[in-house]
Design an enzyme around this catalytic site. Structure first.
Site, short mmCIF file in Angstrom:
data_model
loop_
_atom_site.label_atom_id
_atom_site.label_comp_id
_atom_site.label_asym_id
_atom_site.label_seq_id
_atom_site.Cartn_x
_atom_site.Cartn_y
_atom_site.Cartn_z
N ASN A 88 0.85 -1.19 0.00
CA ASN A 88 0.00 0.00 0.00
C ASN A 88 0.89 1.24 0.00
OD1 ASN A 88 -2.38 -1.52 0.14
ND2 ASN A 88 -2.24 -1.67 2.36
N VAL A 97 0.95 2.94 7.91
CA VAL A 97 2.26 3.03 8.55
C VAL A 97 3.28 3.43 7.48
CG1 VAL A 97 4.05 1.80 9.80
CG2 VAL A 97 1.64 1.27 10.26
N HIS A 101 6.34 -1.64 3.80
CA HIS A 101 6.09 -3.00 4.25
C HIS A 101 5.36 -3.76 3.16
CE1 HIS A 101 2.95 -0.26 5.70
NE2 HIS A 101 2.09 -1.24 5.49
P1 DGP Z 1 -0.89 -0.40 5.76
O1 DGP Z 1 -2.34 0.00 5.74
O2 DGP Z 1 -0.46 -1.00 4.47
O3 DGP Z 1 0.01 0.73 6.22
O4 DGP Z 1 -0.79 -1.57 6.82
C1 DGP Z 1 -0.26 -1.43 8.11
C2 DGP Z 1 -0.45 -2.74 8.80
O5 DGP Z 1 0.36 -2.76 9.94
C3 DGP Z 1 -1.88 -3.00 9.28
O6 DGP Z 1 -2.40 -4.17 8.60
C4 DGP Z 1 -1.76 -3.26 10.75
C5 DGP Z 1 -0.29 -3.47 10.97
N1 DGP Z 1 0.23 -2.93 12.21
C6 DGP Z 1 0.14 -1.64 12.63
N2 DGP Z 1 0.74 -1.50 13.82
C7 DGP Z 1 1.26 -2.72 14.13
C8 DGP Z 1 2.02 -3.21 15.23
O7 DGP Z 1 2.37 -2.51 16.18
N3 DGP Z 1 2.36 -4.53 15.21
C9 DGP Z 1 2.00 -5.35 14.17
N4 DGP Z 1 2.38 -6.64 14.25
N5 DGP Z 1 1.29 -4.93 13.11
C10 DGP Z 1 0.93 -3.62 13.10
#
Ligand code: DGP
Length: 116
Positions: A88, A97, A101
């Protein structure tokens, strides 16, 4: 490392995660809000905010990130049946975020990618 970046903190080990793979450049861990039976995020340890911020100098690292994503898929036993990879990017891409990723999603037929 970027201040206030949650994925930099996860990469540095100051915030725990469900790690599934790590090397010197990348970390793979379970998404906190899984949207498929297998939902793993694969990140570069070095902070790059979005896919659109990637420069020519980052080519090798991005290749490594994607190649290691396929390695994680094999580790988790989902490669043969297949999987979906999503990066994304910024607001309209649904990026929450701002640290690159790769979403690796698998474990069932995931259906059409876009709802119309
Ligand atoms: P995006 O929308 O592509 O930026 O996805 C961010 C993803 O990151 C979302 O599916 C939830 C995940 N996420 C956010 N904070 C954390 C965290 O602290 N730990 C983990 N394991 N995942 C997280």
């Amino acid at each position: 490392m970027s201040d206030n970046c949650i994925f930099c903190k996860i990469a540095a080990g100051t915030i725990p995660c469900g790690k599934v793979y790590e090397d010197d450049q990348v970390l793979a861990f379970r998404d906190i809000h899984p949207q498929a039976p297998v939902h793993v995020l694969v990140i570069p340890k070095r902070h790059i905010a979005t896919l659109d911020d990637v420069q020519e100098v980052d080519r090798a690292d991005m290749g490594h990130l994607l190649e290691r994503t396929t390695h994680v898929a094999r580790l988790l036993g989902v490669a043969e049946d297949g999987y979906r990879v999503i990066v994304n990017t910024r607001k309209h891409g649904g990026q929450e975020v701002y640290h690159i990723h790769v979403h690796l999603m698998a474990g069932k037929p995931l259906g059409p990618m876009l709802s119309r």
